[in-house]
Design a protein around this motif. Structure first.
Motif, PDB file in Angstrom:
ATOM      1  N   ALA A 546      -1.522 -18.026  -5.210  1.00  0.00           N
ATOM      2  CA  ALA A 546      -1.614 -17.842  -6.663  1.00  0.00           C
ATOM      3  C   ALA A 546      -2.831 -16.979  -6.992  1.00  0.00           C
ATOM      4  O   ALA A 546      -3.821 -16.977  -6.255  1.00  0.00           O
ATOM      5  CB  ALA A 546      -1.748 -19.194  -7.345  1.00  0.00           C
ATOM      6  N   GLU A 547      -2.691 -16.261  -8.117  1.00  0.00           N
ATOM      7  CA  GLU A 547      -3.862 -15.516  -8.607  1.00  0.00           C
ATOM      8  C   GLU A 547      -4.543 -16.388  -9.658  1.00  0.00           C
ATOM      9  O   GLU A 547      -3.888 -16.878 -10.571  1.00  0.00           O
ATOM     10  CB  GLU A 547      -3.462 -14.182  -9.229  1.00  0.00           C
ATOM     11  N   ALA A 548      -5.827 -16.574  -9.469  1.00  0.00           N
ATOM     12  CA  ALA A 548      -6.563 -17.369 -10.451  1.00  0.00           C
ATOM     13  C   ALA A 548      -6.926 -16.476 -11.624  1.00  0.00           C
ATOM     14  O   ALA A 548      -7.447 -15.377 -11.431  1.00  0.00           O
ATOM     15  CB  ALA A 548      -7.804 -17.958  -9.828  1.00  0.00           C
ATOM     16  N   LEU A 605      -8.697 -14.310  -6.020  1.00  0.00           N
ATOM     17  CA  LEU A 605      -9.696 -14.307  -7.106  1.00  0.00           C
ATOM     18  C   LEU A 605     -10.021 -12.877  -7.502  1.00  0.00           C
ATOM     19  O   LEU A 605     -10.169 -12.003  -6.643  1.00  0.00           O
ATOM     20  CB  LEU A 605     -10.985 -14.995  -6.622  1.00  0.00           C
ATOM     21  N   ASN A 606     -10.127 -12.656  -8.831  1.00  0.00           N
ATOM     22  CA  ASN A 606     -10.551 -11.331  -9.318  1.00  0.00           C
ATOM     23  C   ASN A 606     -12.075 -11.236  -9.241  1.00  0.00           C
ATOM     24  O   ASN A 606     -12.777 -12.113  -9.726  1.00  0.00           O
ATOM     25  CB  ASN A 606     -10.097 -11.127 -10.765  1.00  0.00           C
ATOM     26  N   VAL A 607     -12.550 -10.178  -8.606  1.00  0.00           N
ATOM     27  CA  VAL A 607     -14.016  -9.987  -8.645  1.00  0.00           C
ATOM     28  C   VAL A 607     -14.325  -8.633  -9.284  1.00  0.00           C
ATOM     29  O   VAL A 607     -13.662  -7.635  -9.015  1.00  0.00           O
ATOM     30  CB  VAL A 607     -14.677 -10.070  -7.252  1.00  0.00           C
ATOM     31  N   LEU A 637      -9.672 -11.666  -2.202  1.00  0.00           N
ATOM     32  CA  LEU A 637     -10.418 -11.136  -3.360  1.00  0.00           C
ATOM     33  C   LEU A 637      -9.730  -9.882  -3.865  1.00  0.00           C
ATOM     34  O   LEU A 637      -9.428  -8.973  -3.086  1.00  0.00           O
ATOM     35  CB  LEU A 637     -11.873 -10.823  -2.990  1.00  0.00           C
ATOM     36  N   GLU A 638      -9.474  -9.861  -5.189  1.00  0.00           N
ATOM     37  CA  GLU A 638      -8.834  -8.684  -5.797  1.00  0.00           C
ATOM     38  C   GLU A 638      -9.899  -7.783  -6.416  1.00  0.00           C
ATOM     39  O   GLU A 638     -10.692  -8.225  -7.239  1.00  0.00           O
ATOM     40  CB  GLU A 638      -7.836  -9.124  -6.882  1.00  0.00           C
ATOM     41  N   ILE A 639      -9.861  -6.528  -5.986  1.00  0.00           N
ATOM     42  CA  ILE A 639     -10.809  -5.562  -6.557  1.00  0.00           C
ATOM     43  C   ILE A 639      -9.960  -4.421  -7.113  1.00  0.00           C
ATOM     44  O   ILE A 639      -9.064  -3.940  -6.417  1.00  0.00           O
ATOM     45  CB  ILE A 639     -11.785  -5.028  -5.490  1.00  0.00           C
ATOM     46  N   ILE A 667      -6.187  -4.518  -3.223  1.00  0.00           N
ATOM     47  CA  ILE A 667      -6.508  -3.525  -4.248  1.00  0.00           C
ATOM     48  C   ILE A 667      -5.649  -3.839  -5.462  1.00  0.00           C
ATOM     49  O   ILE A 667      -4.421  -3.781  -5.388  1.00  0.00           O
ATOM     50  CB  ILE A 667      -6.237  -2.088  -3.792  1.00  0.00           C
ATOM     51  N   ASP A 668      -6.356  -4.188  -6.569  1.00  0.00           N
ATOM     52  CA  ASP A 668      -5.660  -4.575  -7.798  1.00  0.00           C
ATOM     53  C   ASP A 668      -5.322  -3.330  -8.610  1.00  0.00           C
ATOM     54  O   ASP A 668      -5.981  -2.287  -8.449  1.00  0.00           O
ATOM     55  CB  ASP A 668      -6.609  -5.485  -8.607  1.00  0.00           C
ATOM     56  N   ASP A 669      -4.326  -3.457  -9.484  1.00  0.00           N
ATOM     57  CA  ASP A 669      -3.941  -2.355 -10.400  1.00  0.00           C
ATOM     58  C   ASP A 669      -3.709  -1.057  -9.638  1.00  0.00           C
ATOM     59  O   ASP A 669      -4.103   0.031 -10.106  1.00  0.00           O
ATOM     60  CB  ASP A 669      -5.030  -2.121 -11.459  1.00  0.00           C
ATOM     61  N   LEU A 688      -1.956  -4.261  -1.218  1.00  0.00           N
ATOM     62  CA  LEU A 688      -1.931  -3.441  -2.429  1.00  0.00           C
ATOM     63  C   LEU A 688      -1.198  -4.218  -3.487  1.00  0.00           C
ATOM     64  O   LEU A 688      -0.183  -4.845  -3.207  1.00  0.00           O
ATOM     65  CB  LEU A 688      -1.152  -2.138  -2.190  1.00  0.00           C
ATOM     66  N   LYS A 689      -1.763  -4.157  -4.747  1.00  0.00           N
ATOM     67  CA  LYS A 689      -1.029  -4.790  -5.853  1.00  0.00           C
ATOM     68  C   LYS A 689      -0.525  -3.697  -6.774  1.00  0.00           C
ATOM     69  O   LYS A 689      -1.336  -2.966  -7.370  1.00  0.00           O
ATOM     70  CB  LYS A 689      -1.957  -5.745  -6.641  1.00  0.00           C
ATOM     71  N   ILE A 690       0.801  -3.543  -6.838  1.00  0.00           N
ATOM     72  CA  ILE A 690       1.367  -2.516  -7.716  1.00  0.00           C
ATOM     73  C   ILE A 690       1.118  -2.964  -9.156  1.00  0.00           C
ATOM     74  O   ILE A 690       1.454  -4.090  -9.538  1.00  0.00           O
ATOM     75  CB  ILE A 690       2.879  -2.324  -7.461  1.00  0.00           C
TER      76      ILE A 690
HETATM   77 CA    CA Z   1      -5.804  -9.396 -10.675  1.00  0.00          CA
END
Ligand code: CA
Ligand code: C2E
Ligand code: CA
Length: 767
Positions: A546-548, A605-607, A637-639, A667-669, A688-690
């Motif tokens: 899950a993404e927090a 987690l988003n950092v 960790l999502e950056i 890699i977020d976004d 990678l997060k599309i």
């Molecule tokens: Ca995110």
């Protein structure tokens, strides 16, 4: 040479001359007084000399008369009334030849007052009683009589002594003396003397040489000093005889003149002795010697004084020169200090202090003249990255060339200021809107040109906010703050551009302030809550993690979206504390789930980039992992791609550190940050997060389809995991599954859930 210098030069000379003349006058007048004193002394000496000579003569005559009155021969002659044997003429001659007693005459008078014998005449027997009162007096009361009196010839000394025989008065002996010898004695002493008989005796002097009268005064002298005589003749005799008193001296052109007055028995003037002493004969050497010594001493003192004056003058000049130099130094240093106080040391531009002063003045004059002006607030985009990567030295060089370019874009009368760091401000006066825009665009274009510094090429951009007087404010603080707000807006809309200030902007700025204040409170009061959005593998329907996502329900502001408050938190560094809170909170909760036997899968987690830049990042991570007991291999960790590309080199270093802990990176976004493939290859990422924006229009939008396909192929080629977010529909899910991206996050499966709901969700799917 100006008049001040001339007077400075002439004044001491004038003073010197003045002192010299005063000294000269004092010394010469003192000298003259001494000479006068000397003359007076000589004058007095002549008088006392004359007096003593007169007395001496009188005494001598008296002595002679006394001696003769005792002479028996004379007594006998008187008694016998026979004067034939008496011959005093010879005696008189002898005296003349052998003694000082010249011109001495004798007469013997009998007891009846008849002349018995005369040495100066053969005439005898004539009665003198009537003619001479003194003889009458003697007969009546015989006694010694001495007198000086005037006769028909001249003035003479007279002594009468009574002659007695057996106490009977038988006659008298009279001695007459002239003044010639006295005059002569005076003469011998260089005291030229002229004896005058008072004019009242003129008629009495019947037997004298009439030519010897001057102004009715008879000259007794045989020979008189000619110079003195000329002097007497030239002036009136009265003037000469009265020319002196006790304290003043009488001077003829050649001599000291002194007058001795001889009075008759009644106290009336009878004769005058005018005595003179030649000036040439007077020795004044001692006085002149004293004068010369005084001149010498005075001259010496004056010289020493002048030398001292010159010395002090030169000292004064030295001090004056030193003073001038010091003054110059102080002036130049003050100038320097004022310059430094008003200018930026690095760029030489006007500093904030001076700029605000100038704006204040400009406001005043603009109010008076009803004119307009504009303020530009400029901020370099991402300057910090350059500073961090290349160091401050390079950063400084860059700021210098930016300053130069800014100056070159404006007119000479415009003021360019460095406010601080990479912030600049420009004051533009007397420009219309078109002119203003032309300058602003010129600045953006000029700064946009690559800058080459020490073999490095920099491509930087600038964001500009503009406020205009009087439209956007009539006070310096408001105008500056509004230009600042406009600049932020320019940053927000993508940087490298400009924005004019408008009211909405200031409202959003106000919101920012309110948000910031409340975010701090939220941290203190634990107002945040962690939500979890499950991630599903569609091929198996299994939960992979899950993404927090943070949620904030503010008691004051209500529910605030992270899309609104996260950017504000990032600007103020509050994000670091918020992210740490989320880490601790989510790990604790999931550990609690695990303790309940639930398979918690993975936690994303988003950092924020701020967190990555923080030096304590690795240590904080380690601490929380240790504290909660959370398994690092379950953590992801999502950056965002944008953040990673801000400073890829630094990101590579920190990601490697994180990965060493066993944590994976996503890699977020992805797709929005324009990353280059070269970098992605080098970045040690796992997933990678599309981005949702590419998923939204799937499968209808061709462009999005193409992008998503290429992203999936990149991931496959680089052997990186891939997941799509924001999947809401069947079509989207099916398309992604078909294209090879089975991992999905989105409302299609679940909205973000609170902890309890997520626990339920996990339990449901675990079965
Ligand atoms: Ca995110
Ligand atoms: P994000 O990292 O891209 O997070 C995903 C966002 O997409 C979340 O919005 C999520 O609720 C939303 N979302 C997911 N699936 C769907 C969908 O199917 N339809 C739609 N319309 N939206 C979907 P959210 O929670 O509002 O978060 C917004 C952004 O705030 C996040 O974007 C993330 O960048 C940031 N954020 C949230 N929580 C945190 C946090 O704890 N730390 C940090 N640094 N940033 C956070
Ligand atoms: Ca995202």
């Amino acid at each position: 040479m100006n008049s001040v210098n001339l007077s400075r030069l002439l004044f001491p000379i004038f003073l010197l001359l003045l002192i010299a003349s005063i000294g000269y006058i004092l010394i010469t007048s003192k000298n003259e007084a001494l000479i006068d004193e000397r003359y007076l002394e000589i004058s007095k000496n002549m008088k006392t000399h004359l007096e003593s000579l007169i007395k001496e003569k009188q005494d001598a005559i008296l002595q002679m008369s006394l001696a003769m009155s005792q002479d028996q021969k004379i007594k006998n002659a008187l008694l016998s009334k026979d004067s034939l044997n008496i011959n005093l003429k010879e005696f008189s001659l002898k005296l003349k030849n052998n003694t000082n007693l010249k011109n001495i005459w004798f007469q013997i008078v009998d007891a009846e007052g008849k002349s018995f014998y005369r040495s100066f005449s053969n005439k005898t027997g004539d009665s003198l009683v009537k003619a001479r009162s003194d003889i009458d007096k003697m007969i009546k009361d015989p006694q010694i009589i001495t007198s000086i009196s005037a006769g028909k010839f001249a003035i003479s000394f007279k002594t009468m002594v009574p002659i007695y025989e057996n106490d009977i008065f038988i006659g008298m002996f009279e001695t007459l003396g002239m003044f010639d010898s006295i005059i002569q004695k005076m003469q011998e002493n260089n005291e030229h003397t002229i004896m005058l008989i008072d004019k009242s005796y003129k008629d009495q002097l019947v037997y004298v040489d009439k030519t010897k009268f001057i102004q009715n005064y008879f000259i007794v002298n045989d020979k008189a000093d000619e110079k003195l005589l000329d002097y007497i003749k030239a002036y009136s005799i009265e003037a000469v005889i009265n020319c002196e008193d006790n304290s003043t001296v009488c001077l003829s052109p050649h001599s000291v003149v002194s007058v001795y007055k001889l009075n008759d028995e009644h106290g009336k003037p009878m004769a005058y002795f005018i005595m003179s002493y030649n000036l040439d004969e007077i020795n004044l050497n001692d006085i002149f010697q004293v004068r010369n010594i005084l001149f010498l001493v005075f001259g010496g003192l004056l010289f020493v004084g002048y030398i001292l004056f010159l010395y002090f003058q030169s000292k004064k000049n030295l001090i004056k020169n030193l003073n001038f130099k010091l003054e110059d130094l102080v002036k130049s240093k003050t100038k320097e200090l004022t310059y430094l106080a008003h200018h930026d040391a690095l760029t030489g531009l006007t500093n904030r202090f001076l700029f605000l002063e100038i704006v204040k003045n400009t406001i005043e004059s603009a109010k008076r003249h009803n004119s307009k002006f504009s303020i530009l607030f400029l901020d370099l985009d991402r300057f910090k990255d350059i500073n961090d990567t290349y160091g401050h030295y390079m950063g400084d060089l860059l700021l210098k060339s930016v300053a130069k370019r800014l100056k070159s874009c404006v007119r000479a009368e415009d003021i360019v200021c460095r406010l601080a760091g990479d912030e600049f401000a420009i004051l533009l006066k007397n420009v219309d809107d078109d002119g203003l825009l032309a300058i602003v665009e010129k600045i953006i274009h000029s700064i946009g040109q690559s800058i080459e510094l020490q073999n490095n090429v920099f491509n930087i951009t600038i964001s500009i906010g503009i406020s205009c007087f009087p439209r956007d404010g009539s006070d310096v603080d408001i105008l500056m703050s509004n230009a600042d707000t406009a600049m932020y807006k320019a940053k927000e809309i993508g940087r490298d551009t400009y924005q004019f200030y408008d009211k909405k902007m200031s409202e959003s700025a106000l919101n920012r302030v309110i948000l910031e204040k409340n975010l701090k409170i939220a941290l203190q009061e634990n107002q945040f809550e962690a939500f979890y959005q499950p991630q599903i593998d569609t091929t198996t329907g299994e939960i992979i993690g899950a993404e927090a996502l943070i949620r904030w329900n503010s008691p004051k502001l209500g529910f605030v979206s992270p899309a609104d408050f996260i950017p504000v938190a990032e600007q103020t560094k509050l994000i670091i504390k918020i992210d740490l809170w989320m880490m601790r909170e989510t790990m604790n909760q999931l550990m609690n789930f695990q303790k309940c036997g639930i398979d918690i899968k993975k936690l994303s987690l988003n950092v924020s980039a701020k967190q990555l830049e923080s030096k304590e990042m690795i240590a904080d991570l380690k601490n929380i992992l240790k504290e909660t007991g959370f398994d690092a291999s379950r953590l992801d960790l999502e950056i965002t791609e944008r953040e990673m590309m801000k400073n890829p080199e630094a990101t590579i270093v920190i990601i490697n550190e994180i990965k060493k802990l066993g944590i994976s990176i996503s890699i977020d976004d992805f797709g929005t940050g324009h990353s280059s493939l070269a970098y992605i290859k080098r970045l040690p990422i796992d997933k990678l997060k599309i981005d949702k924006s590419f998923v939204d229009e799937l499968p209808h939008d061709k462009e999005d389809v193409a992008i998503v396909r290429s992203v999936i192929s990149i991931a496959k080629n680089l052997q990186i995991d891939i997941i799509a977010e924001g999947v809401e529909t069947h079509e989207q899910r099916d398309f992604l599954l078909l294209e090879g991206c089975p991992k999905i996050q989105g409302y299609f499966y679940s909205k973000p859930l609170n902890a309890n709901d997520y626990k339920e969700f996990l339990l449901k799917h675990n079965i």
